[in-house]
Design an enzyme around this catalytic site. Structure first.
Site, PDB file in Angstrom:
ATOM      1  N   GLU A 154       0.827  -1.209   0.000  1.00 34.38           N
ATOM      2  CA  GLU A 154       0.000   0.000   0.000  1.00 34.38           C
ATOM      3  C   GLU A 154       0.861   1.259   0.000  1.00 34.38           C
ATOM      4  O   GLU A 154       0.521   2.253  -0.642  1.00 34.38           O
ATOM      5  CB  GLU A 154      -0.963   0.023   1.185  1.00 34.38           C
ATOM      6  N   THR A 155       1.982   1.221   0.673  1.00 32.03           N
ATOM      7  CA  THR A 155       2.910   2.353   0.661  1.00 32.03           C
ATOM      8  C   THR A 155       3.397   2.630  -0.754  1.00 32.03           C
ATOM      9  O   THR A 155       3.371   3.773  -1.224  1.00 32.03           O
ATOM     10  CB  THR A 155       4.108   2.077   1.594  1.00 32.03           C
TER      11      THR A 155
END
Length: 141
Positions: free
Chosen positions: A63-64
């Site tokens: 997700e980062t």
């Protein structure tokens, strides 16, 4: 984007930087653009109770990377929020670093979808992920 994550976080007080998940997980961004984001994360310190890389840590890495790619796509006047994250774990990682590579599948004006692969220190596929983000102009812009 030419700015590093450290540059973008420089405005934050040190105690808030230390509280960021990316800092706690030991994620290091090595390449960052709208077309490709690459980062490493140590396995050690991100384990589940059976001594394997925690799936949640892998999801946070994915997700980062997807969020950074989406951010580069909408910069400087946009914002984003994650809509969906899907992660499939293929093999366990037990040591060393894992490397995540994010590339866009679709970069539109309202939605961006990104594919993230995570490989271990032997270049074996650990996980694949797909992140979909809602893209918006910042209010007042």
């Amino acid at each position: 984007m030419k700015q590093s994550l450290a540059d973008l976080m420089a405005f934050m007080p040190p105690e808030l930087v230390a509280e960021q998940l990316i800092t706690k997980l030991g994620i290091e961004i090595t390449e960052w653009s709208a077309e490709r984001v690459v980062a490493t994360m140590p396995v050690r310190g991100n384990l589940q109770p059976f001594g394997l890389l925690h799936g949640g840590a892998t999801a946070a890495l994915a997700e980062t990377l997807g969020s950074l790619a989406a951010g580069a796509h909408v910069a400087p006047d946009g914002m984003l929020v994650g809509l969906e994250l899907n992660v499939t774990h293929h093999r366990a990682a037990r040591e060393g670093l894992v490397t995540g590579v994010c590339e866009p599948l679709h970069q539109g004006t309202q939605v961006g979808t990104y594919q993230i692969t995570v490989r271990d220190h032997r270049d074996q596929l650990v996980s694949t992920a797909r992140l979909t983000c809602l893209l918006r102009k910042r209010p007042g812009r």
